[in-house]
Design an enzyme around this catalytic site. Structure first.
Site, PDB file in Angstrom:
ATOM      1  N   ASP A 143      12.392  64.373  37.641  1.00 26.14           N
ATOM      2  CA  ASP A 143      12.502  64.287  39.054  1.00 26.14           C
ATOM      3  C   ASP A 143      11.044  63.993  39.449  1.00 26.14           C
ATOM      4  OD1 ASP A 143      13.438  64.316  41.733  1.00 26.14           O
ATOM      5  OD2 ASP A 143      13.872  66.683  41.460  1.00 26.14           O
TER       6      ASP A 143
ATOM      7  N   HIS B  83      15.109  60.962  45.243  1.00 27.74           N
ATOM      8  CA  HIS B  83      15.891  60.991  46.675  1.00 27.74           C
ATOM      9  C   HIS B  83      15.410  59.949  47.606  1.00 27.74           C
ATOM     10  CE1 HIS B  83      12.677  62.824  49.276  1.00 27.74           C
ATOM     11  NE2 HIS B  83      11.985  63.298  47.931  1.00 27.74           N
TER      12      HIS B  83
ATOM     13  N   ASP C 149      16.246  60.077  50.858  1.00 31.41           N
ATOM     14  CA  ASP C 149      16.303  60.476  52.318  1.00 31.41           C
ATOM     15  C   ASP C 149      14.531  60.748  52.392  1.00 31.41           C
ATOM     16  OD1 ASP C 149      16.146  62.919  50.637  1.00 31.41           O
ATOM     17  OD2 ASP C 149      16.188  64.123  52.225  1.00 31.41           O
TER      18      ASP C 149
ATOM     19  N   GLU D 227      17.704  65.724  49.937  1.00 36.36           N
ATOM     20  CA  GLU D 227      16.414  66.638  49.229  1.00 36.36           C
ATOM     21  C   GLU D 227      15.670  67.373  50.296  1.00 36.36           C
ATOM     22  OE1 GLU D 227      12.630  67.773  47.397  1.00 36.36           O
ATOM     23  OE2 GLU D 227      13.003  66.344  48.972  1.00 36.36           O
ATOM     24  N   GLU D 228      15.054  66.780  51.299  1.00 39.68           N
ATOM     25  CA  GLU D 228      14.000  67.239  52.452  1.00 39.68           C
ATOM     26  C   GLU D 228      14.688  68.448  52.848  1.00 39.68           C
ATOM     27  OE1 GLU D 228      10.936  66.569  52.034  1.00 39.68           O
ATOM     28  OE2 GLU D 228      10.931  64.553  51.530  1.00 39.68           O
TER      29      GLU D 228
ATOM     30  N   ASP E  53       6.974  59.248  48.907  1.00 34.87           N
ATOM     31  CA  ASP E  53       8.203  60.224  48.929  1.00 34.87           C
ATOM     32  C   ASP E  53       9.449  60.170  49.563  1.00 34.87           C
ATOM     33  OD1 ASP E  53       9.283  62.720  48.636  1.00 34.87           O
ATOM     34  OD2 ASP E  53       8.138  63.750  50.288  1.00 34.87           O
TER      35      ASP E  53
ATOM     36  N   HIS F 171       4.518  63.268  53.798  1.00 31.69           N
ATOM     37  CA  HIS F 171       5.088  63.858  55.179  1.00 31.69           C
ATOM     38  C   HIS F 171       3.809  64.124  56.237  1.00 31.69           C
ATOM     39  CE1 HIS F 171       8.122  66.788  52.949  1.00 31.69           C
ATOM     40  NE2 HIS F 171       8.079  65.877  52.354  1.00 31.69           N
TER      41      HIS F 171
HETATM   42 ZN    ZN Z   1      10.216  64.167  47.850  1.00 32.76          ZN
END
Ligand code: ZN
Length: 486
Positions: free
Chosen positions: A215, A119, A121, A188-189, A154, A459
């Site tokens: 994934d 992903h 985003d 996704e987030e 990520d 994150h």
């Molecule tokens: Zn992720």
């Protein structure tokens, strides 16, 4: 007579010790001979620059779909089409919102396709990030060792590495035997409903059943699992679900000057303590057993004694694992009291005191079994237990004795050499909860090494990836596509 009994007891004890030691001695990893293959040579500077460029697009997803900066998402997609023009020329494209689905048609239509996905985003950065991060979070700064910025791990590294791998294979005139789908999600987030969710729906409507999907997920973990010196590639084969309940203590309200002996707050406190003191039952079995069985074969002898003799040491191991928050999350549904509310006046007794408890569901549990467990445990008529939503079940558990799992593990071994590969359980969520609906098996793994110091960037602040690690990730995807498309 007594000495005879003593002798027998001693003999039995000795035999037991011998069995325990022998089992520990035989607890060895399978001999693995890494395949020697041609080195994969490509334009490394171009690949690294592309990762850096991708990070500079501020594709931040927001819990409210209205608040997305869709223009920025469109600029990112336009850049992809321009930079990877060769990929877009050879593969069929379809947009589902801002999510991009590409289809690389294979030569043999009788084979079920596979899906590689990531992903683009990213989660937001804190307001003072520009002064707190070592490098600005959307600078995509490249230094001697790292590429910096939000998404470096990520999951823009995943998206760009897959595209670089496909681009490389196209220059080699590679044609897959099996059809390969690539999907790059934009939400996704925040749960992936409009991206991966729509892709899965689309594939099901088209009558596509994916053989397997790969994934984001865990990484090639370095120095993260205690007692293990080799890097461990944890390929997640399932992800946990979630359930949030409200525990409500009820009692007579009124003025605080004449309280009765039981208050709603007291009932609630008692109930929450009970929940904390009595975790949902869990133990080493299934995925966690698969993980520790593999990993413990590489541990020092004293650990091998324990893990090779579960018949004897299971209780010791279960309590050892329960004491570590990371390990505990793998063996059971976790219980986390998160929010509290009661009276909003200092002198008013609340007739209702509410506590919110968030459970992360292990594949063996479901919302009903958890609510029953909670009701039985609390057993107080002054307490009401309410589900705040229907909750989400854990994903199904994918098989790790399959060709797909072996394609991933052998490819990663080819690139990284002497490593451990083991199945794992993802404690967070991923888009695979959607893609899995269209697939026989779903695997969740980023083929990049990750050390403890880099882990906090996920994150968090100072997200970064080593350039060398990113390049080896591209090599891993190249191998995965080559051997997975047969
Ligand atoms: Zn992720």
């Amino acid at each position: 007579m007594a000495t005879k009994i003593l002798k027998y007891t001693f003999a039995i004890f000795l035999i037991l010790v011998l069995i325990v030691l022998l089992r520990a001695y035989l607890h060895q990893p399978d001999a693995y001979q890494a395949k020697i293959s041609e080195p994969i040579i490509f334009d490394e500077t171009k690949s690294i620059n592309n990762l850096s460029r991708s990070i500079q697009f501020e594709t931040i997803s927001h819990p409210d779909y209205e608040k997305f900066d869709y223009d920025e998402f469109q600029r990112f997609l336009a850049w992809l089409e321009e930079e990877y023009f060769q990929v877009f020329k050879n593969l069929e494209k379809k947009y589902l919102g801002e999510t991009l689905l590409l289809k690389w048609k294979g030569e043999d239509p009788s084979l079920d396709p596979i899906l590689l996905t990531g992903h683009y985003d990213v989660v937001p950065v804190r307001e003072d990030a520009n002064s707190i991060w070592q490098e600005k979070p959307f600078s995509g700064k490249i230094d001697d060792e790292y590429v910096w910025g939000r998404g470096a791990l990520d999951d823009k590294s995943g998206v760009i590495a897959i595209l670089e791998a496909v681009d490389y294979l196209l220059t080699q005139d590679f044609v897959p035997n099996r059809t390969i789908y690539l999907s790059f999600g934009h939400d996704e987030e925040i749960g992936g409903r409009r991206g991966a969710g729509k892709v899965a729906e689309f594939l099901i409507n088209e009558g596509v059943e994916l053989e397997w999907t790969l994934d984001e997920g865990s990484f090639l973990l370095k120095d993260i699992i205690p007692g293990v010196n080799k890097p461990v590639a944890v390929i997640n084969v399932a992800e946990k679900g979630s359930l949030t309940i409200e525990v409500i203590g009820k009692a007579e309200g009124g003025h605080s000057s004449m309280p009765s002996s039981n208050s709603s707050v007291g009932y609630l406190a008692e109930a929450l303590l009970k929940l904390e003191d009595n975790p949902i039952p869990g133990k080493l079995e299934g995925i966690s057993l698969g993980l520790f069985d593999e990993v413990s074969k590489q541990m020092p002898f004293q650990y091998k004694i324990l893990f090779a003799n579960l018949w004897l040491f299971e209780p010791v191991i279960n309590s050892f694992l329960s004491n570590s928050p990371t390990m505990n999350a793998v063996i059971r549904t976790t219980t986390a009291p998160t929010m509290l509310s009661a009276s909003n006046r200092i002198n008013v007794l609340a007739s209702e005191a509410k506590g919110t408890v968030n459970f992360r569901l292990h594949p063996r549990d479901n919302p009903e079994t958890i609510v029953n467990f909670v009701n039985n445990l609390i057993g107080n008529e002054n307490i009401e237990v309410k589900k705040l939503s229907s909750g989400t079940l854990a994903s199904s558990v994918s098989d790790w004795d399959t060709d797909g799992y072996r394609v991933i593990s052998n490819s990663v071994r080819e690139v990284y050499g002497d490593i451990i590969v083991a199945p794992g359980l993802m404690v967070g969520g991923s888009d695979s909860k959607h893609y899995g609906k269209a697939a026989k098996n779903s695997y969740r793994f980023n083929p990049f090494p990750l050390s403890a110091s880099e882990l906090s960037g996920l994150h968090g602040i100072d997200e970064r990836i080593k350039k060398e690690d990113f390049l080896n990730g591209i090599r891993s995807y190249i191998r995965i596509i080559q051997s997975g498309s047969i």
